[in-house]
Design a protein around this motif. Structure first.
Motif, mmCIF file in Angstrom:
data_model
loop_
_atom_site.group_PDB
_atom_site.id
_atom_site.type_symbol
_atom_site.label_atom_id
_atom_site.label_comp_id
_atom_site.label_asym_id
_atom_site.label_seq_id
_atom_site.Cartn_x
_atom_site.Cartn_y
_atom_site.Cartn_z
ATOM 1 N N PRO A 58 1.761 -5.679 -13.550
ATOM 2 C CA PRO A 58 3.182 -6.014 -13.378
ATOM 3 C C PRO A 58 3.714 -5.598 -12.020
ATOM 4 N N GLU A 59 4.782 -6.247 -11.602
ATOM 5 C CA GLU A 59 5.443 -5.871 -10.353
ATOM 6 C C GLU A 59 6.241 -4.591 -10.579
ATOM 7 N N ARG A 60 6.334 -3.767 -9.549
ATOM 8 C CA ARG A 60 7.100 -2.534 -9.625
ATOM 9 C C ARG A 60 8.007 -2.435 -8.406
ATOM 10 N N VAL A 61 9.137 -1.772 -8.560
ATOM 11 C CA VAL A 61 10.099 -1.619 -7.470
ATOM 12 C C VAL A 61 10.261 -0.129 -7.182
ATOM 13 N N ALA A 62 9.807 0.298 -6.005
ATOM 14 C CA ALA A 62 9.888 1.708 -5.626
ATOM 15 C C ALA A 62 11.308 2.059 -5.179
ATOM 16 N N PRO A 63 11.714 3.323 -5.305
ATOM 17 C CA PRO A 63 13.036 3.751 -4.818
ATOM 18 C C PRO A 63 13.196 3.434 -3.333
ATOM 19 N N PRO A 114 1.335 6.725 -3.346
ATOM 20 C CA PRO A 114 2.391 7.661 -3.749
ATOM 21 C C PRO A 114 3.537 7.810 -2.763
ATOM 22 N N VAL A 115 3.289 7.535 -1.472
ATOM 23 C CA VAL A 115 4.319 7.825 -0.481
ATOM 24 C C VAL A 115 4.137 6.919 0.735
ATOM 25 N N GLN A 178 -4.701 2.791 7.757
ATOM 26 C CA GLN A 178 -3.814 1.718 7.310
ATOM 27 C C GLN A 178 -2.418 2.252 6.987
ATOM 28 N N PRO A 179 -1.360 1.637 7.531
ATOM 29 C CA PRO A 179 0.007 2.024 7.134
ATOM 30 C C PRO A 179 0.299 1.504 5.732
ATOM 31 N N VAL A 180 0.988 2.294 4.940
ATOM 32 C CA VAL A 180 1.246 1.914 3.544
ATOM 33 C C VAL A 180 2.688 2.230 3.172
ATOM 34 N N LYS A 181 3.146 1.576 2.133
ATOM 35 C CA LYS A 181 4.483 1.800 1.578
ATOM 36 C C LYS A 181 4.359 2.470 0.214
ATOM 37 N N ALA A 182 5.340 3.250 -0.152
ATOM 38 C CA ALA A 182 5.361 3.870 -1.475
ATOM 39 C C ALA A 182 5.410 2.781 -2.536
ATOM 40 N N GLY A 183 4.538 2.883 -3.528
ATOM 41 C CA GLY A 183 4.497 1.903 -4.605
ATOM 42 C C GLY A 183 3.575 0.731 -4.345
ATOM 43 N N GLN A 184 2.989 0.649 -3.172
ATOM 44 C CA GLN A 184 2.054 -0.441 -2.848
ATOM 45 C C GLN A 184 0.799 -0.324 -3.700
ATOM 46 N N ARG A 185 0.210 -1.441 -4.096
ATOM 47 C CA ARG A 185 -1.024 -1.419 -4.879
ATOM 48 C C ARG A 185 -2.149 -0.762 -4.085
#
Length: 256
Positions: A58-63, A114-115, A178-185
């Motif tokens: 499922p899709e998730r939306v991080a803060p 996570p972050v 690799q740069p990443v975003k919180a909540g990214q798969r």
């Protein structure tokens, strides 16, 4: 109408690409069993439905705010304690807050970052496939580690997937730098065919690959998988033992 839309949203979900092979295998086995005995066919049908549920993505939306550490996995918080991170993560031996998450075979098994920050290390360590809920599993079981240097303060947040008797295959889609975003798969912990292979070997009279500890009496711990989150030094957790958490959305800590 609102209730109907909510139900539709709950039942409509994408399936992770790694799950289609297993879903197809479950469906074929269900059809074969159905030819033998109708009841077995129905059991296979429900097992196929479970495999679809297991591999849902499922899709998730991080803060939206900066400096949050979100849960990398669905499930329940087992413990919040201080512990030294595994040596392979390269974070030293000074104890820091470790949040241990457990998920059952009914939880989503897609892992998330996570972050927000940059991946500085990914490492896999071979080990056993014993009960992942044991305290010793953090050091003895096969595991896959991920360290992300948080954009807020450049402090490391580590996630360690721990394999168990049933969910043995641990994957990571990220690479160092690799740069990443919180909540990214970030990959998936999924079923393995090894337990089936061991069962076939037993029928053939061959030695199974499982250790004596893995062959021990069955427990509920065999049906859970584990994810450990190591927070930066001096950062406290905002969750407590027994709390249900959602990957990519539940905040585990605040770095600010």
């Amino acid at each position: 109408m609102a209730e109907e839309n909510s139900l539709t949203k709950y039942l409509s979900f994408p399936v992770n690409r790694e799950g289609w092979l297993f879903i197809a295998l479950f469906a074929v086995v269900a059809w074969v069993l159905g030819q033998i005995w109708g009841l077995l066919g129905w059991l296979g049908f429900f097992a196929t439905l479970w495999s679809v549920w297991f591999f849902r993505d499922p899709e998730r939306v991080a803060p939206a705010r900066d400096g949050v550490v979100v849960s990398p996995a669905d499930g329940v918080v087992k413990t919040v304690e201080t512990a030294a991170p595994p040596a392979e993560l390269g974070l030293g031996d000074k104890p820091r807050v470790r949040i241990t998450l457990l998920r059952t075979l009914l939880n989503v098994h897609v892992n998330r970052v996570p972050v927000e920050g940059k991946v500085v290390k990914t490492v896999e360590v071979a080990g056993s496939f014993a009960d992942a809920s044991r305290p010793a599993a953090a050091a003895e079981n096969e595991r896959l580690g991920l360290v992300v240097a948080a954009a807020a303060g450049n402090r490391p947040v580590a996630v360690v997937q721990v394999a168990g008797p049933v969910v043995r295959h641990l994957s990571n889609d990220l690479v160092e730098g690799q740069p990443v975003k919180a909540g990214q798969r970030a990959g998936i912990s999924r079923l393995s065919l090894d337990p089936v292979k061991d069962l076939i070997k037993k029928f053939k009279g061959e030695a199974a690959t499982a250790t004596n500890e893995e062959k021990a009496s069955f427990s509920l711990g065999h049906l859970v998988t584990r994810v450990d989150v190591y927070l930066p030094e001096g950062v406290a957790a905002t969750v407590a033992a027994g709390q249900s958490i959602i990957a990519g959305e539940t905040v585990l800590a605040e770095l600010a």
